[in-house]
Motif scaffolding. Structure first.
Motif, short mmCIF file in Angstrom:
data_model
loop_
_atom_site.label_atom_id
_atom_site.label_comp_id
_atom_site.label_asym_id
_atom_site.label_seq_id
_atom_site.Cartn_x
_atom_site.Cartn_y
_atom_site.Cartn_z
N PHE A 1 0.86 -1.05 -0.16
CA PHE A 1 0.13 -0.02 0.25
C PHE A 1 0.91 1.10 0.04
CE2 PHE A 1 -2.95 -3.44 1.51
CZ PHE A 1 -4.07 -2.99 0.83
N ASP B 1 -1.71 -12.12 10.59
CA ASP B 1 -2.60 -11.94 9.32
C ASP B 1 -3.50 -13.39 9.39
OD1 ASP B 1 -3.26 -9.74 6.74
OD2 ASP B 1 -4.01 -11.83 6.52
N LEU B 2 -4.68 -13.22 8.89
CA LEU B 2 -5.72 -14.30 8.87
C LEU B 2 -5.52 -15.27 7.71
CD1 LEU B 2 -8.12 -15.28 10.34
CD2 LEU B 2 -9.45 -13.78 8.93
N ALA B 3 -5.03 -14.50 6.57
CA ALA B 3 -4.74 -15.14 5.17
C ALA B 3 -3.60 -15.92 4.96
CB ALA B 3 -4.90 -14.05 4.00
N ASP C 1 -3.30 -2.01 11.67
CA ASP C 1 -3.82 -1.43 10.76
C ASP C 1 -4.93 -2.37 9.83
OD1 ASP C 1 -4.11 0.15 8.23
OD2 ASP C 1 -2.30 -1.02 7.31
N PRO D 1 -8.56 -3.56 7.88
CA PRO D 1 -9.46 -3.27 6.91
C PRO D 1 -10.47 -2.60 7.51
CG PRO D 1 -9.42 -5.81 7.14
CD PRO D 1 -8.31 -5.21 8.08
N MET E 1 -3.43 -16.17 11.78
CA MET E 1 -4.39 -16.26 12.78
C MET E 1 -5.36 -14.93 12.96
SD MET E 1 -2.98 -16.78 16.61
CE MET E 1 -2.51 -18.28 16.94
N ASP E 2 -6.42 -15.25 13.29
CA ASP E 2 -7.30 -13.93 13.44
C ASP E 2 -6.72 -13.15 14.75
OD1 ASP E 2 -10.34 -12.97 13.71
OD2 ASP E 2 -9.63 -12.82 15.53
N THR E 3 -6.80 -11.81 14.68
CA THR E 3 -6.06 -10.95 15.58
C THR E 3 -6.55 -10.74 16.87
OG1 THR E 3 -5.54 -9.18 14.01
CG2 THR E 3 -6.04 -8.33 16.17
N PHE F 1 -2.69 -7.44 11.34
CA PHE F 1 -2.93 -7.17 9.76
C PHE F 1 -2.11 -7.00 8.96
CE2 PHE F 1 -6.47 -5.80 13.01
CZ PHE F 1 -7.43 -6.61 12.72
N SER F 2 -1.14 -7.81 8.92
CA SER F 2 0.22 -7.41 8.65
C SER F 2 0.28 -7.62 6.66
CB SER F 2 1.38 -8.37 9.34
OG SER F 2 0.92 -9.78 9.02
N TYR F 3 -0.68 -8.48 6.41
CA TYR F 3 -0.43 -8.73 5.04
C TYR F 3 0.59 -9.04 4.32
CZ TYR F 3 -1.43 -7.46 -0.31
OH TYR F 3 -1.45 -7.43 -1.55
N ALA G 1 -14.33 -6.55 7.77
CA ALA G 1 -13.89 -7.89 7.56
C ALA G 1 -14.93 -8.97 8.07
CB ALA G 1 -12.27 -8.07 8.25
N ALA H 1 4.73 -5.40 5.30
CA ALA H 1 5.41 -4.23 5.10
C ALA H 1 5.94 -3.66 6.11
CB ALA H 1 4.72 -3.53 4.16
N PHE H 2 5.07 -3.50 7.24
CA PHE H 2 5.67 -2.76 8.53
C PHE H 2 6.75 -3.67 9.29
CE2 PHE H 2 1.40 -0.68 8.42
CZ PHE H 2 1.64 0.50 8.18
N ARG I 1 -2.02 -16.71 2.66
CA ARG I 1 -1.09 -16.26 1.38
C ARG I 1 -0.14 -15.11 2.30
NH1 ARG I 1 -5.61 -12.10 -0.32
NH2 ARG I 1 -5.07 -10.79 1.68
N1 SAH Z 1 -1.13 -3.59 7.19
C1 SAH Z 1 -1.09 -3.81 5.79
C2 SAH Z 1 -2.32 -4.05 5.10
C3 SAH Z 1 -3.53 -4.74 5.69
S1 SAH Z 1 -4.66 -5.45 4.62
C4 SAH Z 1 -0.14 -3.33 5.13
O1 SAH Z 1 0.72 -2.51 5.75
O2 SAH Z 1 0.39 -3.92 4.10
C5 SAH Z 1 -5.79 -6.08 5.37
C6 SAH Z 1 -5.26 -7.44 5.93
O3 SAH Z 1 -6.26 -7.61 7.15
C7 SAH Z 1 -5.46 -8.79 4.91
O4 SAH Z 1 -4.21 -9.10 4.58
C8 SAH Z 1 -6.33 -9.54 5.70
O5 SAH Z 1 -6.02 -10.83 5.32
C9 SAH Z 1 -6.15 -9.16 6.97
N2 SAH Z 1 -7.25 -9.42 8.07
C10 SAH Z 1 -8.61 -9.54 8.02
N3 SAH Z 1 -9.30 -9.88 8.92
C11 SAH Z 1 -8.44 -10.28 9.69
C12 SAH Z 1 -8.41 -10.61 11.06
N4 SAH Z 1 -9.82 -10.76 11.79
N5 SAH Z 1 -7.23 -11.07 11.62
C13 SAH Z 1 -6.07 -10.80 11.31
N6 SAH Z 1 -5.97 -10.43 9.89
C14 SAH Z 1 -7.29 -10.15 9.21
#
Ligand code: SAH
Length: 390
Positions: free
Chosen positions: A198, A243-245, A293, A295, A271-273, A222-224, A298, A227-228, A247
Motif C-alpha cells: 500500500f 494475518d488471517l490469510a 492497520d 481493513p 491467525m485472527d487478531t 493485519f500484516s498482509y 472484515a 511491510a511494517f 497467503r
Molecule cells: N497492514 C497491511 C495492510 C492490511 S490489509 C500493510 O501495511 O500492508 C488487511 C489485511 O487484514 C489482509 O491481509 C487480511 O487478510 C487481514 N485480515 C482481515 N481480517 C483479519 C483478522 N480478523 N485478523 C487478522 N488479519 C485479518
C-alpha cells in the motif's frame, strides 16, 4: 449536453469547489448513463461545472472542469496528467524509492481514476463504470505523458465482467521488485485486488523504522505482506506479523528475503487478531510497538468487524500486550471515519481503561496522494501514534 439541476441552496457548495455531485443535492436531471457528460446548473439555469456520471459513494459523478467551453477529450486528460507529473518530478529523483502515485483521483482533477508507478510499471485503477468509458482517451493520454515499461489496469467497481490486467508495453515477470526508502517489496499487478504494498503508508513505514523499531519487539497486526515488519526488522529486536490469510506467510517471508533478513528469525502467525490476543496473553508475550492497520470491514467465520464500531476492541486487546512506555500505531483508511471521531474513540477508550498516554504523531497521506481541498473524504488515511506515559 445533458443537464443536472441542483436543489435551491446547494449552489454555493458546488461553486466553492466541492467535486462530488451528491444525489441528494439534485433537483432534477436528464436520463443519465455511466460515462455521460453533463452540465451542472443552478435552478436559475446558471452553469457551474461540466461533470461525468460515475456512481461512487453517495455521488452521481465528479466535476471535470469549471470552464463551459472546455471539451473533454484526450488532450484534456493529457493536460491534467502533465500537471500531475510536474508535481511529482521530485519522486523520480528520490534515492531508494521507485514506487509512488502519479495521479490521485479528485486531488488531481478526475475523481474515480488513479495511476501508480511501480518502478516503471504503471497501474491504472478505475473506480466506476463511468470513468471506464473514457478508457481509450485516458490510456492514449497516459502513453503520451508518462514514461513506462508496461501498463496494467484494475477495475474497482461492482458487477463487472471486465477483466483487469495487462494493457500495453513489455510485460514483466511477476513479482516485480520495487524499492521504497531503501527497502524492497514484491509487487504483483495482475493478481487480485491488492498489489502487495500500500503505497499510501510509505511515510508511516519510514517513521516506524526510524523512531519506533530500534531494539524493540514489534507486533504487526493485519500484516498482509508484512511491510511494517519488513522495514523494521533490521532495527527491531524481533518482529511478529499476524494475518488471517494463508497467503500472508509466504508473501511476508519473500519480502524478508528480498531485504537480506532470514524469515526464520522473525515470527509470522496466520491467525485472527483477536485469537492472537488470547494466544499472546496465554504465553506472556509482550511488545514495545504494536501496529494496528485493519481493513475497514472484515468477516471471519460468523464474526464481522467494522472499524467504526469495533476499533476500541482492537485497542483493548492490544494494551495488555504492550510494555511500559510502549507505542501503539493506530491506523485506519476508512474515508467516512473522520480524524476527529477516530481521535475521540482513542481518547474515550484510553480513559475508560484509565491508561495515561500522549499522542506522538498524527500522520496522513504522503504528497503524491494529492487530496482535494474541498473534499474531506479524500484524506482517508489517519494514523495516530500514542505512547504510554508509564
Ligand atoms: N497492514 C497491511 C495492510 C492490511 S490489509 C500493510 O501495511 O500492508 C488487511 C489485511 O487484514 C489482509 O491481509 C487480511 O487478510 C487481514 N485480515 C482481515 N481480517 C483479519 C483478522 N480478523 N485478523 C487478522 N488479519 C485479518
Amino acid at each position: 449536453m445533458k443537464t443536472v439541476i441542483l436543489n435551491k441552496g446547494k449552489e454555493s457548495k458546488y461553486m466553492n469547489g466541492y467535486p462530488l455531485i451528491e444525489e441528494e443535492d439534485i433537483y432534477q436531471h436528464d436520463t443519465l448513463q455511466e460515462g455521460d457528460l453533463f452540465h451542472l446548473r443552478t435552478s436559475h439555469d446558471i452553469y457551474i461545472a461540466t461533470c461525468y456520471v460515475g456512481r461512487q459513494h453517495k455521488g452521481l459523478g465528479w466535476v471535470l472542469t469549471y470552464d463551459e467551453s472546455q471539451m473533454i477529450h484526450q488532450s484534456f486528460f493529457e493536460d491534467l496528467f502533465l500537471a500531475a507529473l510536474e508535481e511529482r518530478r521530485y519522486y523520480y529523483h528520490v534515492d531508494g524509492t521507485t514506487a509512488f502515485r502519479l495521479f490521485n483521483g479528485e486531488g488531481d482533477g478526475v475523481g474515480g481514476l488513479t495511476i501508480d508507478n511501480y518502478n516503471g510499471h504503471l497501474l491504472i485503477q478505475w473506480y466506476s463504470e463511468g470513468i471506464y468509458t473514457f478508457r481509450k482517451q485516458i490510456i492514449e493520454a497516459i502513453k503520451k505523458v508518462f514514461n513506462y515499461t508496461s501498463i496494467y489496469e484494475k477495475t474497482r467497481f461492482k458487477h463487472t465482467r471486465i477483466a483487469s490486467g495487462f494493457v500495453t508495453g513489455e510485460a514483466p515477470q511477476f513479482p516485480i521488485v520495487v524499492e521504497e526508502n531503501f527497502t524492497f517489496y514484491n509487487v504483483h499487478l495482475d493478481d487480485g485486488p491488492m498489489t502487495g504494498i500500500f503505497l499510501d503508508q510509505k511515510e508511516v513505514r519510514k517513521k516506524i523504522r526510524d523512531y519506533y523499531s530500534e531494539g524493540r519487539q514489534l507486533l504487526n497486526l493485519f500484516s498482509y505482506t508484512g511491510a511494517f515488519s519488513v522495514i523494521s526488522a533490521h532495527q527491531a529486536e524481533q518482529t511478529t506479523s499476524v494475518d488471517l490469510a494463508n497467503r500472508a506467510r509466504h508473501l511476508t517471508e519473500e519480502n524478508f528475503g528480498l531485504n537480506g533478513i532470514d524469515p526464520k528469525s522473525q515470527k509470522i502467525f496466520i491467525m485472527d487478531t483477536f485469537d492472537y490476543y488470547k494466544y499472546a496473553e496465554r504465553h506472556g508475550l509482550m511488545f514495545d510497538t504494536i501496529v494496528i492497520d485493519p481493513p475497514s470491514f472484515a468477516r471471519n467465520k460468523k464474526k464481522t468487524f467494522s472499524v467504526i464500531k469495533d476499533y476500541d476492541k482492537l485497542i483493548k486487546g492490544a494494551l495488555p500486550l504492550l510494555n511500559k512506555k510502549g507505542t501503539l500505531v493506530l491506523s485506519t483508511n476508512h474515508s467516512m471515519y473522520s480524524l476527529k471521531a477516530f481521535k475521540n474513540m482513542v481518547k474515550q477508550t484510553m480513559s475508560q481503561l484509565g491508561v495515561e498516554y500522549h499522542i506522538d504523531e498524527v500522520m496522513g497521506l504522503p504528497k503524491d496522494f494529492k487530496t482535494h481541498p474541498h473534499y474531506k473524504p479524500s484524506k482517508y488515511l489517519k494514523v495516530i501514534f500514542i505512547t504510554l506515559m508509564h
